[in-house]
Design an enzyme around this catalytic site. Structure first.
Site, PDB file in Angstrom:
ATOM      1  N   SER A   1       0.667  -1.180  -0.025  1.00 44.79           N
ATOM      2  CA  SER A   1       0.114   0.129   0.157  1.00 44.79           C
ATOM      3  C   SER A   1       0.827   1.333  -0.048  1.00 44.79           C
ATOM      4  CB  SER A   1      -0.823  -0.131   1.297  1.00 44.79           C
ATOM      5  OG  SER A   1      -1.538   1.344   1.217  1.00 44.79           O
TER       6      SER A   1
ATOM      7  N   SER B   1      -0.872   4.118   0.687  1.00 48.91           N
ATOM      8  CA  SER B   1      -1.744   5.056   1.541  1.00 48.91           C
ATOM      9  C   SER B   1      -0.949   5.773   2.474  1.00 48.91           C
ATOM     10  CB  SER B   1      -3.125   4.325   1.832  1.00 48.91           C
ATOM     11  OG  SER B   1      -3.967   4.160   0.855  1.00 48.91           O
TER      12      SER B   1
ATOM     13  N   THR C   1      -9.427  -2.392   3.308  1.00 46.73           N
ATOM     14  CA  THR C   1      -9.174  -2.808   1.835  1.00 46.73           C
ATOM     15  C   THR C   1      -9.367  -4.427   1.886  1.00 46.73           C
ATOM     16  OG1 THR C   1      -7.571  -2.725   0.028  1.00 46.73           O
ATOM     17  CG2 THR C   1      -6.510  -3.258   2.209  1.00 46.73           C
TER      18      THR C   1
ATOM     19  N   LYS D   1     -13.827  -5.572   2.773  1.00 47.28           N
ATOM     20  CA  LYS D   1     -14.841  -4.517   2.623  1.00 47.28           C
ATOM     21  C   LYS D   1     -16.151  -4.798   2.916  1.00 47.28           C
ATOM     22  CE  LYS D   1     -11.814  -1.634  -0.579  1.00 47.28           C
ATOM     23  NZ  LYS D   1     -11.812  -0.940  -1.888  1.00 47.28           N
TER      24      LYS D   1
ATOM     25  N   SER E   1     -15.823  -9.710  -9.267  1.00 46.02           N
ATOM     26  CA  SER E   1     -17.290  -9.576  -8.510  1.00 46.02           C
ATOM     27  C   SER E   1     -17.170  -8.896  -6.963  1.00 46.02           C
ATOM     28  CB  SER E   1     -18.081 -10.612  -9.014  1.00 46.02           C
ATOM     29  OG  SER E   1     -17.476 -11.795  -8.564  1.00 46.02           O
ATOM     30  N   GLY E   2     -16.068  -8.582  -6.501  1.00 46.87           N
ATOM     31  CA  GLY E   2     -15.859  -8.442  -5.176  1.00 46.87           C
ATOM     32  C   GLY E   2     -16.526  -7.014  -4.899  1.00 46.87           C
TER      33      GLY E   2
ATOM     34  N   ALA F   1     -14.690  -4.318  -4.562  1.00 45.90           N
ATOM     35  CA  ALA F   1     -14.410  -3.118  -5.491  1.00 45.90           C
ATOM     36  C   ALA F   1     -15.352  -2.948  -6.733  1.00 45.90           C
ATOM     37  CB  ALA F   1     -13.029  -3.271  -5.946  1.00 45.90           C
TER      38      ALA F   1
ATOM     39  N   LEU G   1      -7.177  -0.965 -11.461  1.00 43.46           N
ATOM     40  CA  LEU G   1      -7.360  -0.156 -10.196  1.00 43.46           C
ATOM     41  C   LEU G   1      -6.168  -0.468  -9.523  1.00 43.46           C
ATOM     42  CD1 LEU G   1     -11.055  -0.894  -8.895  1.00 43.46           C
ATOM     43  CD2 LEU G   1     -10.145   0.767 -10.586  1.00 43.46           C
TER      44      LEU G   1
END
Length: 286
Positions: free
Chosen positions: A19, A21, A66, A70, A130-131, A133, A229
């Site tokens: 990450s 972030s 994350t 989620k 298909s999660g 996000a 992403l």
């Protein structure tokens, strides 16, 4: 300077070693002059509730959530924003006055940010994965008024649940990645968005792979915009492949910054930093 009074904000996920972030959020907190730091904390599925309950008792002001938490974190929150409740996916929490978790989702606004000026209304799109996000991405595509949204996944149960989640709001087409029809969709797509972790730079995933394998992409044409992403590495193997095909490519860095600005505003009750503060910190680091 960190002191005994310093509070913290944490990123919770598994993995989190990749990450960026902490780089951009600490730059923003320093810009605002707040006595706060931002850290990344690895957390397994079975430890999520314990970690969130523990953080209530110490100087934690908020969290980013994350992969893979989620959706699971929904059950641990007392207040959930309308957008997070609709998507059944959360990426940002803060402690309210009752020391309970309030939750929202800033991924939709983050996802849209690099696409706003590309005139995608009435265009055709594909979402890979298909999660949690993927839910945010689909909502973003609905907001941008795309005419067709197809979802390709290798997990039928999560794919069916995802399509059910959006009900009659928009007609979603769901396909497994092994379906021959997927090649027709790829050939005709104006935008393809990867929400899977394939290609992410971590010890858990191989970063030299493409979602569903390279042969899955054989029908990609040069007019398609490919948006991954994933932001580490940048570019991913998928984006390198797409660029060689002549496609416009977008990595996850702008989305990361844009959603980060909204998360910071949520934690600080409305404070915002200019986009360049976080973005410049990332570019300097990278």
């Amino acid at each position: 300077m960190i002191s005994s009074k310093t509070s913290f904000i944490a990123l919770i996920g598994n993995p989190v070693s990749h990450s960026l972030s902490p780089i951009m959020q600490n730059a923003a907190l320093q810009y605002l002059g707040l006595d706060l730091i931002y850290i990344a904390v690895p957390c397994k599925d079975e430890d999520l509730e314990l970690v969130l309950n523990s953080f209530k008792k110490i100087n934690c002001k908020g969290l980013n959530i994350t992969i893979p938490h989620k959706e699971k974190v929904l059950t641990l929150c007392s207040e959930i924003s309308p957008i997070a409740n609709k998507l059944k996916a959360i990426n940002t929490l803060k402690l309210n006055s009752e020391k309970k978790w309030s939750a929202t989702n800033t991924d939709v606004e983050g996802f849209i940010y690099p696409l706003k000026n590309l005139n995608l209304a009435k265009k055709k799109s594909i979402v890979l994965g298909s999660g949690g996000a993927a839910r945010s991405v689909i909502q973003g595509l609905i907001n941008l008024n795309l005419s067709t949204i197809s979802v390709i996944s290798r997990n039928k149960s999560s794919l069916d649940e995802l399509i059910k989640n959006f009900g009659n709001e928009i007609q979603l087409q769901g396909l497994l990645n092994s379906d021959d029809q997927a090649q027709v969709l790829i050939r005709e797509a104006d935008l393809i968005v990867n929400t899977t972790p394939a290609g992410m730079k971590t010890t858990k995933y191989k970063n030299n792979v493409m979602p569903y394998g390279e042969t899955f992409w054989r029908s990609l044409n040069s007019q398609t915009i490919v948006y991954d992403l994933i932001y580490n590495p940048a570019p991913t193997t998928l984006l390198k492949f797409s660029a060689r095909k002549g496609c416009k490519t977008i990595d996850g860095l702008e989305m990361l910054v844009a959603q980060g600005i909204k998360s910071l505003s949520f934690w600080t009750d409305g404070l915002e930093v200019p986009f360049h503060v976080m973005n410049d910190a990332l570019k300097k680091y990278l």
